[in-house]
Design a protein around this motif. Sequence first.
Motif, PDB file in Angstrom:
ATOM      1  N   ASN A  60      43.715  32.141  34.340  1.00 59.33           N
ATOM      2  CA  ASN A  60      42.906  32.267  33.128  1.00 59.33           C
ATOM      3  C   ASN A  60      42.262  30.935  32.754  1.00 59.33           C
ATOM      4  O   ASN A  60      42.404  29.921  33.456  1.00 59.33           O
ATOM      5  N   GLN A  61      41.561  30.927  31.635  1.00 56.49           N
ATOM      6  CA  GLN A  61      40.807  29.740  31.230  1.00 56.49           C
ATOM      7  C   GLN A  61      41.706  28.569  30.855  1.00 56.49           C
ATOM      8  O   GLN A  61      41.269  27.421  30.851  1.00 56.49           O
ATOM      9  N   LYS A  62      42.971  28.865  30.540  1.00 54.24           N
ATOM     10  CA  LYS A  62      43.927  27.799  30.235  1.00 54.24           C
ATOM     11  C   LYS A  62      44.561  27.214  31.492  1.00 54.24           C
ATOM     12  O   LYS A  62      45.305  26.241  31.413  1.00 54.24           O
ATOM     13  N   GLY A  63      44.294  27.846  32.632  1.00 53.20           N
ATOM     14  CA  GLY A  63      44.888  27.386  33.878  1.00 53.20           C
ATOM     15  C   GLY A  63      46.196  28.069  34.221  1.00 53.20           C
ATOM     16  O   GLY A  63      46.828  27.729  35.229  1.00 53.20           O
ATOM     17  N   ASP A  64      46.620  29.044  33.400  1.00 52.56           N
ATOM     18  CA  ASP A  64      47.850  29.785  33.686  1.00 52.56           C
ATOM     19  C   ASP A  64      47.606  30.781  34.821  1.00 52.56           C
ATOM     20  O   ASP A  64      46.558  31.435  34.876  1.00 52.56           O
ATOM     21  N   THR A  65      48.583  30.909  35.714  1.00 52.97           N
ATOM     22  CA  THR A  65      48.495  31.870  36.809  1.00 52.97           C
ATOM     23  C   THR A  65      49.282  33.125  36.450  1.00 52.97           C
ATOM     24  O   THR A  65      50.468  33.052  36.126  1.00 52.97           O
ATOM     25  N   ILE A  66      48.614  34.268  36.509  1.00 50.54           N
ATOM     26  CA  ILE A  66      49.196  35.546  36.090  1.00 50.54           C
ATOM     27  C   ILE A  66      49.230  36.486  37.287  1.00 50.54           C
ATOM     28  O   ILE A  66      48.192  36.777  37.888  1.00 50.54           O
ATOM     29  N   ASP A  67      50.422  36.960  37.620  1.00 50.74           N
ATOM     30  CA  ASP A  67      50.563  37.924  38.717  1.00 50.74           C
ATOM     31  C   ASP A  67      49.967  39.261  38.294  1.00 50.74           C
ATOM     32  O   ASP A  67      50.233  39.757  37.204  1.00 50.74           O
ATOM     33  N   PHE A  68      49.150  39.852  39.181  1.00 52.77           N
ATOM     34  CA  PHE A  68      48.479  41.105  38.843  1.00 52.77           C
ATOM     35  C   PHE A  68      48.785  42.209  39.839  1.00 52.77           C
ATOM     36  O   PHE A  68      47.985  43.114  40.043  1.00 52.77           O
ATOM     37  N   SER A  69      49.931  42.134  40.480  1.00 56.77           N
ATOM     38  CA  SER A  69      50.367  43.184  41.392  1.00 56.77           C
ATOM     39  C   SER A  69      49.398  43.304  42.571  1.00 56.77           C
ATOM     40  O   SER A  69      48.864  42.305  43.038  1.00 56.77           O
ATOM     41  N   ASN A  70      49.164  44.513  43.063  1.00 56.23           N
ATOM     42  CA  ASN A  70      48.408  44.665  44.307  1.00 56.23           C
ATOM     43  C   ASN A  70      47.621  45.967  44.327  1.00 56.23           C
ATOM     44  O   ASN A  70      47.826  46.865  43.511  1.00 56.23           O
ATOM     45  N   GLY A  71      46.719  46.034  45.275  1.00 55.41           N
ATOM     46  CA  GLY A  71      45.932  47.243  45.508  1.00 55.41           C
ATOM     47  C   GLY A  71      45.591  47.337  46.975  1.00 55.41           C
ATOM     48  O   GLY A  71      46.028  46.517  47.792  1.00 55.41           O
ATOM     49  N   GLY A  72      44.804  48.333  47.328  1.00 56.05           N
ATOM     50  CA  GLY A  72      44.427  48.495  48.726  1.00 56.05           C
ATOM     51  C   GLY A  72      43.205  49.376  48.875  1.00 56.05           C
ATOM     52  O   GLY A  72      42.930  50.229  48.029  1.00 56.05           O
ATOM     53  N   TYR A  73      42.475  49.127  49.937  1.00 59.46           N
ATOM     54  CA  TYR A  73      41.310  49.953  50.259  1.00 59.46           C
ATOM     55  C   TYR A  73      41.553  50.561  51.633  1.00 59.46           C
ATOM     56  O   TYR A  73      41.612  49.850  52.637  1.00 59.46           O
ATOM     57  N   TYR A  74      41.715  51.884  51.670  1.00 58.88           N
ATOM     58  CA  TYR A  74      42.095  52.601  52.884  1.00 58.88           C
ATOM     59  C   TYR A  74      40.910  53.426  53.375  1.00 58.88           C
ATOM     60  O   TYR A  74      40.425  54.309  52.667  1.00 58.88           O
ATOM     61  N   GLY A  75      40.445  53.105  54.562  1.00 56.10           N
ATOM     62  CA  GLY A  75      39.324  53.840  55.126  1.00 56.10           C
ATOM     63  C   GLY A  75      38.011  53.600  54.415  1.00 56.10           C
ATOM     64  O   GLY A  75      37.072  54.381  54.544  1.00 56.10           O
ATOM     65  N   ARG A  76      37.910  52.529  53.655  1.00 56.56           N
ATOM     66  CA  ARG A  76      36.655  52.152  52.997  1.00 56.56           C
ATOM     67  C   ARG A  76      36.599  50.638  52.862  1.00 56.56           C
ATOM     68  O   ARG A  76      37.618  49.949  52.947  1.00 56.56           O
ATOM     69  N   GLU A  77      35.401  50.146  52.634  1.00 58.62           N
ATOM     70  CA  GLU A  77      35.214  48.706  52.576  1.00 58.62           C
ATOM     71  C   GLU A  77      35.730  48.132  51.258  1.00 58.62           C
ATOM     72  O   GLU A  77      35.752  48.810  50.231  1.00 58.62           O
ATOM     73  N   TRP A  78      36.140  46.902  51.325  1.00 59.62           N
ATOM     74  CA  TRP A  78      36.497  46.140  50.130  1.00 59.62           C
ATOM     75  C   TRP A  78      35.271  45.319  49.733  1.00 59.62           C
ATOM     76  O   TRP A  78      34.831  44.440  50.463  1.00 59.62           O
ATOM     77  N   ASN A  79      34.723  45.605  48.550  1.00 61.67           N
ATOM     78  CA  ASN A  79      33.475  44.963  48.131  1.00 61.67           C
ATOM     79  C   ASN A  79      33.663  43.569  47.534  1.00 61.67           C
ATOM     80  O   ASN A  79      32.678  42.867  47.281  1.00 61.67           O
ATOM     81  N   LYS A  80      34.907  43.201  47.280  1.00 63.24           N
ATOM     82  CA  LYS A  80      35.209  41.859  46.753  1.00 63.24           C
ATOM     83  C   LYS A  80      34.460  41.604  45.445  1.00 63.24           C
ATOM     84  O   LYS A  80      33.870  40.538  45.240  1.00 63.24           O
ATOM     85  N   ASP A  81      34.514  42.580  44.548  1.00 64.32           N
ATOM     86  CA  ASP A  81      33.776  42.471  43.287  1.00 64.32           C
ATOM     87  C   ASP A  81      34.628  42.843  42.072  1.00 64.32           C
ATOM     88  O   ASP A  81      34.097  43.177  41.011  1.00 64.32           O
ATOM     89  N   GLU A  82      35.958  42.797  42.195  1.00 64.24           N
ATOM     90  CA  GLU A  82      36.826  43.197  41.096  1.00 64.24           C
ATOM     91  C   GLU A  82      36.590  42.328  39.854  1.00 64.24           C
ATOM     92  O   GLU A  82      36.453  41.111  39.959  1.00 64.24           O
ATOM     93  N   GLN A  83      36.554  42.990  38.702  1.00 67.35           N
ATOM     94  CA  GLN A  83      36.403  42.296  37.427  1.00 67.35           C
ATOM     95  C   GLN A  83      37.480  42.776  36.456  1.00 67.35           C
ATOM     96  O   GLN A  83      37.650  43.982  36.250  1.00 67.35           O
ATOM     97  N   ILE A  84      38.194  41.831  35.875  1.00 62.83           N
ATOM     98  CA  ILE A  84      39.208  42.152  34.868  1.00 62.83           C
ATOM     99  C   ILE A  84      38.520  42.409  33.528  1.00 62.83           C
ATOM    100  O   ILE A  84      37.624  41.667  33.124  1.00 62.83           O
ATOM    101  N   ARG A  85      38.942  43.481  32.859  1.00 64.07           N
ATOM    102  CA  ARG A  85      38.473  43.783  31.507  1.00 64.07           C
ATOM    103  C   ARG A  85      39.593  43.461  30.526  1.00 64.07           C
ATOM    104  O   ARG A  85      40.769  43.483  30.882  1.00 64.07           O
TER     105      ARG A  85
END
Length: 202
Positions: A60-85
């Motif tokens: 984050n903007q304070k420099g803290d590292t936050i674990d956000f678990s995991n995901g996966g893309y199966y049989g499709r491309e990973w667009n590398k465009d994830e955005q946190i809301r």
Amino acid sequence: MTTATMVYIGIDSAMSGFGFGPEYETEIINQEIGGKLICESVYNADHHSWQFNIDYKYINQKGDTIDFSNGGYYGREWNKDEQIRQLNDWLILKTGAWHGSDRIILRNNKTNKIVTYDIDNQFIERQGLWQKQNIESLLNYCCAESFVKTIKNNEIIVDYKYRTKEKEPDEYGKRQITFEIDEKSGDLTMKKITNANAVYSK
């Protein structure tokens, strides 16, 4: 082609990076809310499909590292465009899940609670509103798709395509579904089902 030649081609393909993996990659995505999302990806493939398995960490903007678990893309491309809301105390990340579905990860900034939802056909069709409408669908038949279209405030809009005929594999129904995030618990509840002709609300 001799056996020796075939072995040579196999070795040459592997050495040139044409093999099935694993291949490792780190992607850093600047976030619109500030900070950076660190994505540690492992790519694997076989003769039938391929997949990206990704571990997420948010700085984050304070420099803290936050674990956000995991995901996966199966049989499709990973667009590398994830955005946190951000929704008050919650951070929301959309990523991929199993074939034909997306995953929503919620993390509470105050409690560090993480809630994960795989938005697949099983999750959708066990919701009370869906069952109440008696929509004709074949839950265990290939190949349903459920992808998150938008996330805005506490609403998540999902496009859902589902099988309707046992002997006609190209017959699908389509609905657009609105889920709502409970800002206290992080619970995700179906609130509206929309198709071309009707809207069903809870």
